[in-house]
Design a protein around this motif. Structure first.
Motif, PDB file in Angstrom:
ATOM      1  N   CYS A  65       0.193  45.397   7.238  1.00  0.00           N
ATOM      2  CA  CYS A  65      -0.072  45.214   5.810  1.00  0.00           C
ATOM      3  C   CYS A  65      -0.420  43.782   5.443  1.00  0.00           C
ATOM      4  O   CYS A  65      -0.587  43.470   4.279  1.00  0.00           O
ATOM      5  CB  CYS A  65       1.142  45.651   4.986  1.00  0.00           C
ATOM      6  N   GLY A  66      -0.475  42.897   6.408  1.00  0.00           N
ATOM      7  CA  GLY A  66      -0.841  41.520   6.133  1.00  0.00           C
ATOM      8  C   GLY A  66       0.334  40.570   6.262  1.00  0.00           C
ATOM      9  O   GLY A  66       1.485  40.956   6.457  1.00  0.00           O
ATOM     10  N   ALA A  67       0.011  39.297   6.149  1.00  0.00           N
ATOM     11  CA  ALA A  67       0.976  38.233   6.387  1.00  0.00           C
ATOM     12  C   ALA A  67       2.122  38.232   5.373  1.00  0.00           C
ATOM     13  O   ALA A  67       3.268  37.952   5.725  1.00  0.00           O
ATOM     14  CB  ALA A  67       0.273  36.878   6.389  1.00  0.00           C
ATOM     15  N   LEU A  68       1.836  38.524   4.128  1.00  0.00           N
ATOM     16  CA  LEU A  68       2.882  38.499   3.103  1.00  0.00           C
ATOM     17  C   LEU A  68       3.951  39.547   3.383  1.00  0.00           C
ATOM     18  O   LEU A  68       5.153  39.264   3.338  1.00  0.00           O
ATOM     19  CB  LEU A  68       2.276  38.704   1.717  1.00  0.00           C
ATOM     20  N   ALA A  69       3.531  40.761   3.712  1.00  0.00           N
ATOM     21  CA  ALA A  69       4.488  41.821   4.028  1.00  0.00           C
ATOM     22  C   ALA A  69       5.260  41.501   5.302  1.00  0.00           C
ATOM     23  O   ALA A  69       6.455  41.787   5.401  1.00  0.00           O
ATOM     24  CB  ALA A  69       3.774  43.159   4.172  1.00  0.00           C
ATOM     25  N   ASP A  70       4.593  40.877   6.289  1.00  0.00           N
ATOM     26  CA  ASP A  70       5.274  40.480   7.516  1.00  0.00           C
ATOM     27  C   ASP A  70       6.401  39.506   7.229  1.00  0.00           C
ATOM     28  O   ASP A  70       7.520  39.664   7.725  1.00  0.00           O
ATOM     29  CB  ASP A  70       4.306  39.810   8.492  1.00  0.00           C
ATOM     30  N   ALA A  71       6.096  38.484   6.436  1.00  0.00           N
ATOM     31  CA  ALA A  71       7.100  37.465   6.122  1.00  0.00           C
ATOM     32  C   ALA A  71       8.275  38.091   5.372  1.00  0.00           C
ATOM     33  O   ALA A  71       9.439  37.827   5.678  1.00  0.00           O
ATOM     34  CB  ALA A  71       6.483  36.338   5.303  1.00  0.00           C
TER      35      ALA A  71
ATOM     36  N   GLU B 278       9.296  41.220   5.364  1.00  0.00           N
ATOM     37  CA  GLU B 278      10.057  42.124   6.236  1.00  0.00           C
ATOM     38  C   GLU B 278      10.959  41.334   7.185  1.00  0.00           C
ATOM     39  O   GLU B 278      12.122  41.696   7.402  1.00  0.00           O
ATOM     40  CB  GLU B 278       9.093  43.013   7.024  1.00  0.00           C
ATOM     41  N   ALA B 279      10.442  40.248   7.746  1.00  0.00           N
ATOM     42  CA  ALA B 279      11.225  39.440   8.679  1.00  0.00           C
ATOM     43  C   ALA B 279      12.398  38.755   7.963  1.00  0.00           C
ATOM     44  O   ALA B 279      13.511  38.702   8.493  1.00  0.00           O
ATOM     45  CB  ALA B 279      10.333  38.405   9.362  1.00  0.00           C
ATOM     46  N   ILE B 280      12.155  38.238   6.773  1.00  0.00           N
ATOM     47  CA  ILE B 280      13.235  37.610   6.001  1.00  0.00           C
ATOM     48  C   ILE B 280      14.296  38.646   5.647  1.00  0.00           C
ATOM     49  O   ILE B 280      15.498  38.375   5.739  1.00  0.00           O
ATOM     50  CB  ILE B 280      12.672  36.930   4.734  1.00  0.00           C
ATOM     51  N   ASP B 281      13.865  39.843   5.255  1.00  0.00           N
ATOM     52  CA  ASP B 281      14.816  40.906   4.931  1.00  0.00           C
ATOM     53  C   ASP B 281      15.644  41.295   6.153  1.00  0.00           C
ATOM     54  O   ASP B 281      16.843  41.524   6.047  1.00  0.00           O
ATOM     55  CB  ASP B 281      14.076  42.127   4.384  1.00  0.00           C
TER      56      ASP B 281
ATOM     57  N   CYS C 204      12.383  36.544  14.398  1.00  0.00           N
ATOM     58  CA  CYS C 204      12.130  36.785  12.971  1.00  0.00           C
ATOM     59  C   CYS C 204      11.619  35.521  12.285  1.00  0.00           C
ATOM     60  O   CYS C 204      10.679  35.574  11.477  1.00  0.00           O
ATOM     61  CB  CYS C 204      13.382  37.290  12.275  1.00  0.00           C
ATOM     62  N   ILE C 205      12.219  34.398  12.601  1.00  0.00           N
ATOM     63  CA  ILE C 205      11.786  33.125  12.016  1.00  0.00           C
ATOM     64  C   ILE C 205      10.367  32.795  12.454  1.00  0.00           C
ATOM     65  O   ILE C 205       9.560  32.293  11.665  1.00  0.00           O
ATOM     66  CB  ILE C 205      12.782  32.000  12.388  1.00  0.00           C
ATOM     67  N   ASP C 206      10.028  33.091  13.699  1.00  0.00           N
ATOM     68  CA  ASP C 206       8.662  32.867  14.186  1.00  0.00           C
ATOM     69  C   ASP C 206       7.653  33.718  13.421  1.00  0.00           C
ATOM     70  O   ASP C 206       6.541  33.269  13.140  1.00  0.00           O
ATOM     71  CB  ASP C 206       8.557  33.167  15.682  1.00  0.00           C
ATOM     72  N   ILE C 207       8.033  34.938  13.083  1.00  0.00           N
ATOM     73  CA  ILE C 207       7.135  35.809  12.309  1.00  0.00           C
ATOM     74  C   ILE C 207       6.891  35.218  10.925  1.00  0.00           C
ATOM     75  O   ILE C 207       5.755  35.176  10.442  1.00  0.00           O
ATOM     76  CB  ILE C 207       7.708  37.231  12.195  1.00  0.00           C
ATOM     77  N   VAL C 208       7.952  34.726  10.290  1.00  0.00           N
ATOM     78  CA  VAL C 208       7.808  34.109   8.968  1.00  0.00           C
ATOM     79  C   VAL C 208       6.892  32.886   9.061  1.00  0.00           C
ATOM     80  O   VAL C 208       5.962  32.720   8.261  1.00  0.00           O
ATOM     81  CB  VAL C 208       9.186  33.714   8.380  1.00  0.00           C
ATOM     82  N   GLU C 209       7.132  32.061  10.070  1.00  0.00           N
ATOM     83  CA  GLU C 209       6.326  30.845  10.240  1.00  0.00           C
ATOM     84  C   GLU C 209       4.861  31.185  10.486  1.00  0.00           C
ATOM     85  O   GLU C 209       3.963  30.609   9.886  1.00  0.00           O
ATOM     86  CB  GLU C 209       6.896  30.019  11.396  1.00  0.00           C
TER      87      GLU C 209
ATOM     88  N   ARG D 230       1.720  30.304   8.013  1.00  0.00           N
ATOM     89  CA  ARG D 230       0.599  29.549   8.574  1.00  0.00           C
ATOM     90  C   ARG D 230      -0.716  30.284   8.317  1.00  0.00           C
ATOM     91  O   ARG D 230      -1.722  29.668   7.944  1.00  0.00           O
ATOM     92  CB  ARG D 230       0.819  29.344  10.075  1.00  0.00           C
ATOM     93  N   ASP D 231      -0.723  31.586   8.506  1.00  0.00           N
ATOM     94  CA  ASP D 231      -1.932  32.380   8.257  1.00  0.00           C
ATOM     95  C   ASP D 231      -2.335  32.342   6.785  1.00  0.00           C
ATOM     96  O   ASP D 231      -3.522  32.227   6.462  1.00  0.00           O
ATOM     97  CB  ASP D 231      -1.722  33.830   8.694  1.00  0.00           C
ATOM     98  N   ILE D 232      -1.360  32.450   5.897  1.00  0.00           N
ATOM     99  CA  ILE D 232      -1.654  32.392   4.462  1.00  0.00           C
ATOM    100  C   ILE D 232      -2.218  31.029   4.083  1.00  0.00           C
ATOM    101  O   ILE D 232      -3.229  30.933   3.382  1.00  0.00           O
ATOM    102  CB  ILE D 232      -0.398  32.723   3.628  1.00  0.00           C
ATOM    103  N   PHE D 233      -1.589  29.963   4.563  1.00  0.00           N
ATOM    104  CA  PHE D 233      -2.079  28.625   4.254  1.00  0.00           C
ATOM    105  C   PHE D 233      -3.456  28.376   4.854  1.00  0.00           C
ATOM    106  O   PHE D 233      -4.281  27.672   4.280  1.00  0.00           O
ATOM    107  CB  PHE D 233      -1.107  27.549   4.748  1.00  0.00           C
ATOM    108  N   ASP D 234      -3.717  28.979   6.008  1.00  0.00           N
ATOM    109  CA  ASP D 234      -5.002  28.792   6.673  1.00  0.00           C
ATOM    110  C   ASP D 234      -6.155  29.336   5.847  1.00  0.00           C
ATOM    111  O   ASP D 234      -7.224  28.729   5.795  1.00  0.00           O
ATOM    112  CB  ASP D 234      -4.972  29.452   8.050  1.00  0.00           C
ATOM    113  N   VAL D 235      -5.973  30.471   5.195  1.00  0.00           N
ATOM    114  CA  VAL D 235      -7.068  31.066   4.422  1.00  0.00           C
ATOM    115  C   VAL D 235      -7.145  30.541   2.995  1.00  0.00           C
ATOM    116  O   VAL D 235      -8.070  30.881   2.267  1.00  0.00           O
ATOM    117  CB  VAL D 235      -6.989  32.612   4.397  1.00  0.00           C
ATOM    118  N   THR D 236      -6.189  29.716   2.589  1.00  0.00           N
ATOM    119  CA  THR D 236      -6.205  29.176   1.231  1.00  0.00           C
ATOM    120  C   THR D 236      -6.370  27.664   1.227  1.00  0.00           C
ATOM    121  O   THR D 236      -5.956  26.996   0.286  1.00  0.00           O
ATOM    122  CB  THR D 236      -4.916  29.566   0.475  1.00  0.00           C
TER     123      THR D 236
END
Length: 79
Positions: free
Chosen positions: A27-33, A35-38, A55-60, A64-70
């Motif tokens: 579902c994308g990076a936002l949902a990944d982050a 889910e991992a935090i939860d 889990c922390i690596d998934i959040v990171e 990183r992916d979100i910041f990369d595209v913005t």
């Protein structure tokens, strides 16, 4: 839809959408982050240290992916 004004469709695919309980890149990076935090919060005290690190690596990676595209919209005063 609120991001249509400043993100390309490809960038929106990377970021994904808010919480869908799917994670792991479906579902994308936002949902990944989220889910991992939860998972960290819900299973705190049960997870082994290497599982927490995963889990922390998934959040990171997701952030990183979100910041990369913005990058066009970063505050240039921040390092």
């Amino acid at each position: 839809k609120r991001a249509d004004n400043f993100l390309t469709p490809e960038s929106r695919d990377v970021v994904g959408f808010d919480w869908g309980s799917c994670a792991w890149r479906h579902c994308g990076a936002l949902a990944d982050a989220q889910e991992a935090i939860d998972e960290l919060e819900h299973l705190l005290g049960v997870l082994e240290p290497f599982e927490c690190l995963f889990c922390i690596d998934i959040v990171e990676r997701s952030l990183r992916d979100i910041f990369d595209v913005t990058t066009e919209y970063h505050d240039t005063t921040l390092q």
